[in-house]
Design a protein around this motif. Structure first.
Motif, mmCIF file in Angstrom:
data_model
loop_
_atom_site.group_PDB
_atom_site.id
_atom_site.type_symbol
_atom_site.label_atom_id
_atom_site.label_comp_id
_atom_site.label_asym_id
_atom_site.label_seq_id
_atom_site.Cartn_x
_atom_site.Cartn_y
_atom_site.Cartn_z
ATOM 1 N N THR A 22 0.837 -1.345 -0.082
ATOM 2 C CA THR A 22 -0.101 0.114 0.126
ATOM 3 C C THR A 22 0.903 1.225 -0.130
ATOM 4 O O THR A 22 2.161 1.244 -0.255
ATOM 5 N N LEU A 23 0.280 2.576 0.279
ATOM 6 C CA LEU A 23 1.210 3.729 0.455
ATOM 7 C C LEU A 23 1.890 3.941 1.436
ATOM 8 O O LEU A 23 1.741 3.041 2.187
ATOM 9 N N ALA B 299 4.812 1.183 1.705
ATOM 10 C CA ALA B 299 5.873 1.117 0.714
ATOM 11 C C ALA B 299 7.309 1.251 1.154
ATOM 12 O O ALA B 299 8.262 0.759 0.603
ATOM 13 N N LEU B 300 7.372 2.182 2.231
ATOM 14 C CA LEU B 300 8.531 2.328 2.958
ATOM 15 C C LEU B 300 9.337 0.922 3.267
ATOM 16 O O LEU B 300 10.355 0.712 3.171
ATOM 17 N N ASN C 207 -5.772 14.086 -5.930
ATOM 18 C CA ASN C 207 -6.297 15.347 -5.417
ATOM 19 C C ASN C 207 -5.696 15.598 -4.061
ATOM 20 O O ASN C 207 -5.934 16.514 -3.494
ATOM 21 N N ARG C 208 -4.877 14.548 -3.467
ATOM 22 C CA ARG C 208 -4.457 14.654 -2.112
ATOM 23 C C ARG C 208 -2.753 15.071 -2.429
ATOM 24 O O ARG C 208 -2.054 15.093 -1.229
ATOM 25 N N LEU C 209 -1.927 14.747 -3.446
ATOM 26 C CA LEU C 209 -0.881 14.588 -3.658
ATOM 27 C C LEU C 209 -0.103 15.825 -3.497
ATOM 28 O O LEU C 209 1.241 15.874 -3.437
ATOM 29 N N ILE D 108 3.668 10.370 1.125
ATOM 30 C CA ILE D 108 5.146 10.412 1.070
ATOM 31 C C ILE D 108 5.242 10.450 -0.552
ATOM 32 O O ILE D 108 4.611 9.834 -1.372
ATOM 33 N N ASP D 109 6.395 11.352 -1.022
ATOM 34 C CA ASP D 109 6.761 11.307 -2.304
ATOM 35 C C ASP D 109 7.426 9.944 -2.598
ATOM 36 O O ASP D 109 8.700 9.738 -2.556
#
Length: 582
Positions: free
Chosen positions: A103-104, A108-109, A135-137, A145-146
């Motif tokens: 997931t994000l 992802a980390l 629309n949240r990025l 996070i990027d």
């Protein structure tokens, strides 16, 4: 009258409900062909059969698409790091890109370490990470996070899907880049709202191109032959590119044609059989080892499938006075001790075949055998074959492990002091039967890695050899192994310490600190996961216990074996006193 009116109202209400249901049903049908569905189609088109990962809120749409399609197996891991190691080891054995999912944000980390490991060891891997809606990025937002900026330095290519109809091109690029001349990891980031968007009715996966094989020119082969012909003491250094290119037979033909000795890197173990008369064993140990003597006297190094991330070339070319011919699918990075006289960037097998044919035609051969090196290695390998000492000496553990494991079974060796002993003294006879990470040198990868091997080779036993430090780092994946019906054994070398760091501290200052710890009861721990636990209590127990576990035919076995690492400093002393001219 009232009853009749009520019937009319009921009929009208039902009619309205039917009218309202039609567009809802239409929308539902349309949603089934969304970007997530198209991604699954593209993955199937790429030959993906299994994905390792952990779902999250932002990739629910993708998980539903996998379930609807039914052609891809999803293996639920207990940690994203474990999922990545499963995927990379699966990829290493199958030759196809492994796929892992997170997931994000935090998920992802957690995936970054195995992605970096795969990229460093030239293993094809595609990581798929969820992301929040577009629309949240642009602002601070929950778990955002990027990811592109994070993954780019540790992958060959990373990008985010912005348009659902771009999916076929982006999936194709992720897989083609992962399998490029220098294989590695790629990362595809899929925002939640993009995955849910409908795609054009004619959107479909791209056709796969035919594999590209670059053949060396006659001129470049002639140059290589000239360099080899004028050498007096050539030596072959074989890396993991040989197994990746399936060029083991061509390597054998070249070594036998020219009668040249062959050393491998840790990651190249098995590409040249250790029982062959020309085999020297591995290079990469932190001290001047037996094989290094052959490099000391060599004037030409044929580096085949080698990359300098596998170990520092200064150890074999300290004065930068060797002629080096580099043959790989990619040109190596610059290094002061790896100045190449000739770079051949081409298909390794085709290059070695052409080179061998030309050398045979010119009858180029050498007498550069190294029987003393082979004898020194053999003597050390069997030195503790019957040693009753307990805790066991590393040499005895390696010897009994080799006896218990068939030549064609796969063994994974984790990072730590045990890696030095297993790499040096564990004879390997076939490619991909002794896997060692010596590029990123990650700890804790072999337990989940063994799950990946078991799924790639179902029914075939696999052995993960770990120190007790690395064992605890991904211990949760024992549950995954048991749940997935894996046939695997984990052999834990127990010394209640981070043994390799202790070893290096002792070399550096004659003492060590902050490296000791306590362990749980491994037998009870294994049982709590539904695995079988074993504790070795004498030197003569290891071989029969390990052999029975490897041959039992089912389940997961965890074996705890106490090891006496006082042999570490004795080895350094022995190698330091060794005079090859004796």
């Amino acid at each position: 009258m009232e009853a009749e009116l009520n019937n009319q109202l009921d009929t009208t209400a039902e009619a309205k409900a039917e009218v309202q249901a039609e567009p809802a049903l239409s929308v539902l049908t349309e949603r089934r062909r969304n970007a997530a569905d198209l991604i699954v189609d593209c993955l199937v088109n790429e030959g993906v059969e299994v994905i390792f990962g952990i779902p999250g809120e932002e990739n629910i749409t993708f998980m539903e698409a996998i379930e609807r399609d039914g052609r891809i197996r999803f293996v639920l891991a207990r940690h994203e790091q474990g999922a990545g190691f499963m995927a990379s080891t699966y990829a290493y054995l199958t030759g196809k890109p492994g796929v892992c999912l997170s997931t994000l944000g935090p998920g992802a980390l957690n995936l970054m370490l195995p992605v970096a490991q795969a990229n460093a060891s030239t293993t094809p891997l595609v990581a798929i990470c969820a992301q929040g809606s577009l629309n949240r990025l642009y602002k601070e937002s929950h778990q955002i996070i990027d990811l592109e900026s994070l993954f780019r330095p540790i992958t060959q290519w990373t990008s985010m899907v912005m348009d659902p109809n771009s999916t076929p091109e982006m999936v194709r690029k992720a897989f083609s880049t992962a399998q490029h001349a220098r294989p590695g990891a790629t990362c595809l980031i899929i925002p939640e709202d993009v995955a849910e968007k409908p795609v054009d009715v004619d959107a479909h996966p791209l056709s796969l191109p035919r594999p590209l094989h670059t053949i060396p020119t006659d001129g470049i082969i002639e140059e290589a032959v000239e360099l080899i012909r004028h050498a007096k003491h050539p030596i072959i250094l074989a890396g993991n590119g040989i197994s990746r290119s399936h060029a083991e037979q061509q390597l054998m033909m070249l070594a036998e044609q020219c009668n040249v000795p062959v050393a491998t890197t840790f990651e190249g173990k098995g590409v040249f059989p250790d029982d062959h008369p020309n085999a020297l064993g591995v290079v990469g140990f932190m001290h001047h080892d037996y094989e290094n003597f052959a490099f000391d006297t060599a004037d030409l190094i044929l580096a085949l499938g080698f990359s300098i991330q596998q170990f520092d070339p200064k150890k074999i070319n300290p004065h930068n006075d060797k002629t080096i011919i580099h043959i790989n699918t990619f040109v190596e990075d610059s290094d002061a001790h790896y100045s190449t006289a000739l770079n051949i960037r081409a298909d390794i097998g085709a290059t070695l075949s052409a080179l061998t044919a030309k050398l045979r035609e010119q009858r180029v051969s050498f007498d550069t055998s190294q029987p003393k090196i082979r004898e020194l290695l053999h003597v050390e390998t069997i030195s503790c074959a019957n040693d009753p000492a307990f805790p066991m000496k590393p040499q005895r553990v390696v010897y009994d492990t080799r006896r218990a494991v068939r030549r064609d079974w796969t063994t994974l060796v984790d990072t730590g002091a045990l890696k030095m002993w297993m790499a040096r003294l564990y004879p390997t006879y076939q490619t991909d039967t002794c896997l060692i990470d010596n590029s990123l040198s990650t700890m804790g990868w072999t337990l989940p890695g063994a799950v990946g091997v078991s799924i790639a080779q179902p029914g075939k036993p696999v052995l993960a050899v770990m120190g007790d430090g690395s064992f605890m780092m991904n211990i949760q994946e024992i549950e995954t192994a048991v749940r997935c019906g894996c046939r695997m054994v984990v052999l834990v070398w127990v010394d209640e310490s981070y043994g390799l760091i202790k070893w290096k501290m002792d070399i550096h200052a004659g003492k060590h600190e902050y490296v000791d710890f306590n362990n749980p009861d491994v037998v009870a721990l294994a049982a709590s996961f539904g695995a079988k636990g074993h504790e070795i209590t004498s030197a003569d127990e290891l071989y029969p216990v390990l052999r029975r576990a490897m041959c039992s035919g089912s389940g997961v076995d965890i074996i705890a074996c106490p090891v006496d690492y006082r042999e570490n400093m004795r080895l350094i002393s022995t190698l330091g006193d060794l005079d090859y001219t004796d």
